[in-house]
Structures are given as structure tokens and as C-alpha cells.
Design a protein around this motif. Sequence first.
Motif, PDB file in Angstrom:
ATOM      1  N   GLY A 194       1.088  -1.119   0.098  1.00  0.00           N
ATOM      2  CA  GLY A 194       0.230  -0.357   0.245  1.00  0.00           C
ATOM      3  C   GLY A 194       0.711   0.791  -0.074  1.00  0.00           C
ATOM      4  N   TRP A 195       1.968   0.933  -0.358  1.00  0.00           N
ATOM      5  CA  TRP A 195       3.206   2.250  -0.483  1.00  0.00           C
ATOM      6  C   TRP A 195       2.262   3.498  -1.178  1.00  0.00           C
ATOM      7  N   CYS A 196       2.308   4.892  -0.707  1.00  0.00           N
ATOM      8  CA  CYS A 196       1.657   5.673  -1.912  1.00  0.00           C
ATOM      9  C   CYS A 196       2.402   6.838  -1.145  1.00  0.00           C
ATOM     10  N   SER A 197       2.317   7.952  -2.143  1.00  0.00           N
ATOM     11  CA  SER A 197       2.895   9.274  -1.376  1.00  0.00           C
ATOM     12  C   SER A 197       2.339   9.977  -0.304  1.00  0.00           C
ATOM     13  N   LEU A 198       1.050   9.422   0.086  1.00  0.00           N
ATOM     14  CA  LEU A 198       0.377   9.781   1.539  1.00  0.00           C
ATOM     15  C   LEU A 198       1.310   9.488   2.689  1.00  0.00           C
ATOM     16  N   HIS A 199       2.030   8.030   2.442  1.00  0.00           N
ATOM     17  CA  HIS A 199       2.702   6.967   3.195  1.00  0.00           C
ATOM     18  C   HIS A 199       4.641   8.154   3.602  1.00  0.00           C
ATOM     19  N   ALA A 200       4.793   8.557   2.009  1.00  0.00           N
ATOM     20  CA  ALA A 200       5.842   9.733   2.606  1.00  0.00           C
ATOM     21  C   ALA A 200       5.662  10.819   3.186  1.00  0.00           C
ATOM     22  N   PHE A 201       4.596  11.194   3.102  1.00  0.00           N
ATOM     23  CA  PHE A 201       5.080  12.802   3.624  1.00  0.00           C
ATOM     24  C   PHE A 201       4.006  12.356   4.733  1.00  0.00           C
ATOM     25  N   GLY A 202       4.061  10.737   5.690  1.00  0.00           N
ATOM     26  CA  GLY A 202       3.492  11.233   6.831  1.00  0.00           C
ATOM     27  C   GLY A 202       4.677  10.504   7.477  1.00  0.00           C
ATOM     28  N   LEU A 203       5.739   9.956   6.726  1.00  0.00           N
ATOM     29  CA  LEU A 203       7.385   9.993   7.075  1.00  0.00           C
ATOM     30  C   LEU A 203       7.327  10.731   7.285  1.00  0.00           C
ATOM     31  N   LEU A 204       7.746  12.426   6.315  1.00  0.00           N
ATOM     32  CA  LEU A 204       8.689  13.394   6.700  1.00  0.00           C
ATOM     33  C   LEU A 204       8.166  14.299   7.673  1.00  0.00           C
ATOM     34  N   VAL A 205       6.789  14.527   7.811  1.00  0.00           N
ATOM     35  CA  VAL A 205       5.972  15.120   8.749  1.00  0.00           C
ATOM     36  C   VAL A 205       6.845  13.905   9.766  1.00  0.00           C
ATOM     37  N   MET A 206       6.500  13.096  10.132  1.00  0.00           N
ATOM     38  CA  MET A 206       6.792  12.491  11.328  1.00  0.00           C
ATOM     39  C   MET A 206       8.461  12.491  11.704  1.00  0.00           C
ATOM     40  N   LEU A 207       9.228  12.800  10.626  1.00  0.00           N
ATOM     41  CA  LEU A 207      10.819  12.809  10.977  1.00  0.00           C
ATOM     42  C   LEU A 207      10.320  14.074  11.759  1.00  0.00           C
ATOM     43  N   GLU A 208      10.423  15.764  10.845  1.00  0.00           N
ATOM     44  CA  GLU A 208      10.228  16.880  11.684  1.00  0.00           C
ATOM     45  C   GLU A 208       9.684  17.107  12.800  1.00  0.00           C
ATOM     46  N   ASN A 209       8.414  16.517  12.683  1.00  0.00           N
ATOM     47  CA  ASN A 209       7.654  17.034  14.354  1.00  0.00           C
ATOM     48  C   ASN A 209       8.016  16.179  15.539  1.00  0.00           C
ATOM     49  N   ASP A 210       7.981  15.003  14.828  1.00  0.00           N
ATOM     50  CA  ASP A 210       8.166  13.751  16.402  1.00  0.00           C
ATOM     51  C   ASP A 210      10.339  14.043  16.730  1.00  0.00           C
ATOM     52  N   TYR A 211      10.966  14.587  15.600  1.00  0.00           N
ATOM     53  CA  TYR A 211      12.343  14.072  15.973  1.00  0.00           C
ATOM     54  C   TYR A 211      13.271  15.569  15.052  1.00  0.00           C
ATOM     55  N   GLY A 212      12.329  16.810  14.757  1.00  0.00           N
ATOM     56  CA  GLY A 212      13.101  17.657  14.567  1.00  0.00           C
ATOM     57  C   GLY A 212      14.175  17.180  13.148  1.00  0.00           C
ATOM     58  N   ALA A 213      14.022  16.467  12.592  1.00  0.00           N
ATOM     59  CA  ALA A 213      14.991  15.914  12.042  1.00  0.00           C
ATOM     60  C   ALA A 213      14.018  16.413   9.881  1.00  0.00           C
ATOM     61  N   ARG A 214      14.921  17.651   9.376  1.00  0.00           N
ATOM     62  CA  ARG A 214      14.119  18.166   8.749  1.00  0.00           C
ATOM     63  C   ARG A 214      14.474  17.823   7.301  1.00  0.00           C
ATOM     64  N   VAL A 215      13.969  17.336   6.816  1.00  0.00           N
ATOM     65  CA  VAL A 215      14.782  16.061   4.926  1.00  0.00           C
ATOM     66  C   VAL A 215      14.168  16.703   4.045  1.00  0.00           C
ATOM     67  N   SER A 216      14.755  17.081   3.377  1.00  0.00           N
ATOM     68  CA  SER A 216      14.723  17.674   2.043  1.00  0.00           C
ATOM     69  C   SER A 216      14.328  16.155   1.475  1.00  0.00           C
ATOM     70  N   LEU A 217      12.865  16.336   0.249  1.00  0.00           N
ATOM     71  CA  LEU A 217      12.517  15.560  -0.806  1.00  0.00           C
ATOM     72  C   LEU A 217      13.900  14.806  -0.883  1.00  0.00           C
ATOM     73  N   GLU A 218      14.441  15.695  -1.817  1.00  0.00           N
ATOM     74  CA  GLU A 218      15.681  14.756  -2.900  1.00  0.00           C
ATOM     75  C   GLU A 218      16.610  14.349  -1.578  1.00  0.00           C
ATOM     76  N   ARG A 219      17.180  14.665  -0.028  1.00  0.00           N
ATOM     77  CA  ARG A 219      17.466  13.045   0.524  1.00  0.00           C
ATOM     78  C   ARG A 219      16.911  12.357   0.969  1.00  0.00           C
ATOM     79  N   PHE A 220      14.951  12.807   0.818  1.00  0.00           N
ATOM     80  CA  PHE A 220      13.935  11.807   1.139  1.00  0.00           C
ATOM     81  C   PHE A 220      14.322  10.173   0.385  1.00  0.00           C
ATOM     82  N   MET A 221      14.234  10.747  -0.880  1.00  0.00           N
ATOM     83  CA  MET A 221      14.421   9.833  -1.763  1.00  0.00           C
ATOM     84  C   MET A 221      15.934   8.554  -2.168  1.00  0.00           C
TER      85      MET A 221
END
Length: 130
Positions: A28-55
Amino acid sequence: MKSFVESVAGVLEVESIGLEDDFRATEGWCSLHAFGLLVMLENDYGARVSLERFMELKTVRDLYAEAFLAFAAELLKVPRAVISLSTAHGSLPEWDSVAHLRLVMEAEARFGSSYPIEKIPALKTLGDFL
């Protein structure tokens, strides 16, 4: 680390996931999961990950490394760009013995990790914490 992995599983809406698992290969991997992981990393762990780095990230361990490095930079009060998994204890003036113990104690609290007391002196680099 257990709580971090559980958070990733929650975002991906799967029962469980392992550190070496490719998070994009989950059912079920989808862009919503990608967005959720980016939000989790930033909000819960203070990790601002660029989309390029995330890829570039593939495994749950890669996500954990990003979160841990953001945490370490915050705790040591240094820019994220000056540290990596190879940054060694004592290589930064901010990483003294007190900061070393704070890294251990706060990593245990934030990520659900556990470092046996006899292993703490062997944690020489930030990568050793993973």
C-alpha cells in the motif's frame, strides 16, 4: 529504537516493520505514506529532510539515522550539517563526557533505545549509537 520503529509502522499502516526493511516496499506504499514519514521525522524528531534526501533513503534504519543525527545536533547545539554518523566523541568541543551521557540517556528516552552501562564507553561515533 523500538518506539521509533513502531512510529514508522504506524505511519505506514502495517503491523510491524524491521530496521533493514525497505519502507517503500510495504504493502500500500503511496505518496501519503511518504508525506507522513516526512512529517513524523520533522515534528517528532526535529529532522528536516529534503525531498531529494528522502528519495535517497531506503530502509527504516536510514530514517532512524536521519532522526538520530537531527537529535544529536540539537542536543550538542551544532548545525546538523557539521555532523555525520562518523562524527566521533571528542571531535567537537560540544561533545564532552557530560554531553556523551546526555546523548545516551536522552536517546533512550526519545527513541526507546537501551544502552547497557558496560557498552557506553564503546560508543565512539554517532553511528555507534545506531
